[in-house]
Design an enzyme around this catalytic site. Structure first.
Site, PDB file in Angstrom:
ATOM      1  N   ARG A  61       0.874  -1.313   0.000  1.00 32.07           N
ATOM      2  CA  ARG A  61       0.037   0.018  -0.058  1.00 32.07           C
ATOM      3  C   ARG A  61       0.871   1.330  -0.138  1.00 32.07           C
ATOM      4  NH1 ARG A  61       2.178   1.925   3.709  1.00 32.07           N
ATOM      5  NH2 ARG A  61       0.937   3.676   3.815  1.00 32.07           N
ATOM      6  N   GLY A  62       0.232   2.487  -0.265  1.00 32.95           N
ATOM      7  CA  GLY A  62       1.140   3.523  -0.420  1.00 32.95           C
ATOM      8  C   GLY A  62       1.193   3.939  -1.906  1.00 32.95           C
ATOM      9  N   ALA A  63       0.877   5.260  -2.150  1.00 34.79           N
ATOM     10  CA  ALA A  63       0.863   5.581  -3.546  1.00 34.79           C
ATOM     11  C   ALA A  63       1.869   5.020  -4.461  1.00 34.79           C
ATOM     12  CB  ALA A  63       0.438   7.036  -3.731  1.00 34.79           C
ATOM     13  N   ARG A 104      -7.075  -0.214  -6.671  1.00 31.25           N
ATOM     14  CA  ARG A 104      -7.610   0.851  -5.781  1.00 31.25           C
ATOM     15  C   ARG A 104      -7.627   2.345  -6.355  1.00 31.25           C
ATOM     16  NH1 ARG A 104      -4.281   1.403  -0.403  1.00 31.25           N
ATOM     17  NH2 ARG A 104      -6.065   2.317   0.170  1.00 31.25           N
ATOM     18  N   GLN A 216      -2.143   2.538   9.817  1.00 34.41           N
ATOM     19  CA  GLN A 216      -0.766   2.458   9.259  1.00 34.41           C
ATOM     20  C   GLN A 216       0.267   3.150   9.976  1.00 34.41           C
ATOM     21  OE1 GLN A 216      -3.712   3.172   7.721  1.00 34.41           O
ATOM     22  NE2 GLN A 216      -3.479   2.763   5.375  1.00 34.41           N
ATOM     23  N   ASP A 257      -1.557  11.001  -2.184  1.00 36.46           N
ATOM     24  CA  ASP A 257      -2.023  10.112  -3.055  1.00 36.46           C
ATOM     25  C   ASP A 257      -2.469  10.524  -4.561  1.00 36.46           C
ATOM     26  OD1 ASP A 257      -2.736   8.953  -0.197  1.00 36.46           O
ATOM     27  OD2 ASP A 257      -2.373   7.224  -1.514  1.00 36.46           O
ATOM     28  N   ASN A 267      -4.772  12.714   0.558  1.00 36.14           N
ATOM     29  CA  ASN A 267      -4.006  11.670   1.344  1.00 36.14           C
ATOM     30  C   ASN A 267      -4.978  11.055   2.334  1.00 36.14           C
ATOM     31  OD1 ASN A 267      -1.587  10.664   2.000  1.00 36.14           O
ATOM     32  ND2 ASN A 267      -1.371  11.885   3.963  1.00 36.14           N
ATOM     33  N   LYS A 268      -4.307  10.212   3.133  1.00 33.13           N
ATOM     34  CA  LYS A 268      -4.951   9.248   4.163  1.00 33.13           C
ATOM     35  C   LYS A 268      -6.156   9.993   4.887  1.00 33.13           C
ATOM     36  CE  LYS A 268      -4.692   5.998   4.453  1.00 33.13           C
ATOM     37  NZ  LYS A 268      -5.734   5.148   3.710  1.00 33.13           N
TER      38      LYS A 268
HETATM   39  C1  LIG Z   1       4.390   8.093   0.213  1.00 30.29           C
HETATM   40  S1  LIG Z   1       2.750   7.402   0.466  1.00 30.29           S
HETATM   41  C2  LIG Z   1       1.482   8.817   0.234  1.00 30.29           C
HETATM   42  C3  LIG Z   1       0.308   8.327   0.581  1.00 30.29           C
HETATM   43  O1  LIG Z   1       0.095   7.052  -0.231  1.00 30.29           O
HETATM   44  C4  LIG Z   1      -0.030   7.732   2.137  1.00 30.29           C
HETATM   45  O2  LIG Z   1       0.332   8.841   2.826  1.00 30.29           O
HETATM   46  C5  LIG Z   1      -1.215   7.134   2.105  1.00 30.29           C
HETATM   47  O3  LIG Z   1      -2.231   7.720   2.428  1.00 30.29           O
HETATM   48  C6  LIG Z   1      -1.295   5.705   1.988  1.00 30.29           C
HETATM   49  O4  LIG Z   1      -2.669   4.964   2.004  1.00 30.29           O
HETATM   50  P1  LIG Z   1      -2.842   3.596   2.008  1.00 30.29           P
HETATM   51  O5  LIG Z   1      -4.425   3.496   2.210  1.00 30.29           O
HETATM   52  O6  LIG Z   1      -2.419   3.087   3.281  1.00 30.29           O
HETATM   53  O7  LIG Z   1      -2.399   3.188   0.614  1.00 30.29           O
END
Ligand SMILES: CSC[C@@H](O)[C@@H](O)C(=O)COP(=O)(O)O
EC number: 5.3.1.23
Length: 365
Positions: A61-63, A104, A216, A257, A267-268
């Protein structure tokens, strides 16, 4: 303190390896982030479907990390079945892109990476650079590796620019995990300035909100920073306002994201709340992201905010915390309007308001 990219590459080596590609056997190995920090397990994946499913289940996970993963997913579209012509290869890549993009919806890096791979394949076939499927596979493997390598360089560069915003003894508030687990490189975006500072002997600590519902912050950011020996304090999400009010935070640094051309930052979930409180209290709020996170085509009304399983809210890692069947709203990202964003730290420099002018200026330079 000033450091060049070349010097930093010598000084800082990421400790985590969340994404490993086996070039001989065409297998993608992911550190299973859904099991961390309790178990360190890996999953081995060979097809676009397996890879899409791992993205959906947040094993990765993470962009930027899902972007890199999807790029290798495109490679497996050609290595996991017997394809003999370039026409069949393009058909298979188009199908894989559909499967992967659906995994996603909010982080633009995913479709950015699959589009990049597909465009590269079409161009190479059309201009005669590749003449058969084997040559196309080799080309796409090196393209996926390039996406990974460029991501790491971008993060090192963001770390260098972000250093301008960090003083010795600072405490940075973050959100979610925007570290090396979230980017696949082991370094990260929001955590890059902190890690670079620590590599240069500058003392910085981090406050990590737990980041319900998926946690997270408590599971991944804390694990990652402890692995790197960086001081970190875990707080509940509801403590964010108090730590800022009590002057315990010098700046807020978060990942993204998707960032729109007018400066809206996706973002999250929980990021917006941090940004508003920081703005109200005069604490600088920075979003850190590579070029692959910018979406210059769409506007706020076009973006789908992912909603996940209600049980993520009704339970904590399988343990019920609410009456069964209660109605739940579980959006996992939010959007922060540009007026709350003090700066966007990218590998091309720090972008300041007015974003509707300056984002394009920086990206197109
Ligand atoms: C460098 S990662 C930036 C974002 O992807 C991060 O802050 C985030 O929101 C991740 O969400 P996730 O749902 O864990 O994929």
């Amino acid at each position: 303190m000033k450091v060049s990219l070349a010097e930093l590459k010598q000084m800082y080596k990421p400790k985590l390896k969340p994404i490993i590609w086996d070039n001989d056997n065409n297998v993608l190995t992911l550190l299973d982030q859904s099991a961390l920090p309790f178990e360190t397990t890996y999953v081995n994946l060979k097809t676009p479907e397996e890879i899409a499913s791992s993205i959906k289940l947040m094993k990765v996970r993470g962009a930027p990390a899902i972007g890199i993963t999807a790029a290798y997913g495109m490679v497996t579209a050609l290595t996991s079945s017997s394809i003999s012509t370039l026409d069949e290869a393009i058909k298979s890549l188009n199908n894989a892109k559909k499967v992967l993009d659906k995994a996603r919806p909010t982080a633009v890096n995913l479709s950015w990476a699959t589009s990049n791979m597909l465009t590269k394949a079409n161009e190479a076939i059309n201009n005669g650079e590749v003449k058969n499927v084997k040559e196309l596979i080799d080309l796409l493997k090196s393209e996926a590796k390039k996406i990974f390598d460029e991501e790491l360089d971008a993060e090192l560069q963001m770390g260098i620019y972000g250093l301008e915003k960090i003083n010795d003894g600072d405490t940075v508030l973050t959100q979610c995990n925007a570290g090396g687990l979230a980017t696949g490189t082991g370094l990260g975006t929001a955590l890059a300035p902190v890690k670079v500072a620590q590599a240069l002997g500058i003392k910085v600590s981090v406050i990590a909100p737990e980041t319900r519902p998926w946690l997270q912050g408590s599971r991944l950011t804390v694990y990652e920073l402890m692995t790197e020996g960086i001081p970190v304090t875990l707080i509940s999400d509801t403590t964010v306002g108090l730590v800022m009010y009590k002057n315990m935070v010098n700046s807020v640094m978060v990942g993204a994201d998707r960032i729109l051309s007018d400066g809206h930052v996706y973002n999250k979930i929980g990021t917006f709340k941090e940004a508003v409180i920081a703005h109200e209290l005069g604490i600088p709020f920075y979003a850190l992201a590579p070029m692959s996170t910018f979406d210059l085509k769409n506007t706020v009304n076009d973006i789908v905010i992912e909603e996940r399983d209600p049980d993520e809210v009704r339970t904590v890692r399988g343990v019920p915390i609410a009456p069964p069947g209660v109605k739940v709203y579980n959006p996992v990202f939010d959007v922060t309007p540009p007026k709350y964003v003090s700066g966007i730290i990218t590998e091309k420099g720090i972008i300041y308001p007015p974003y509707d002018k300056n984002i394009r200026k920086v990206i197109e330079k």
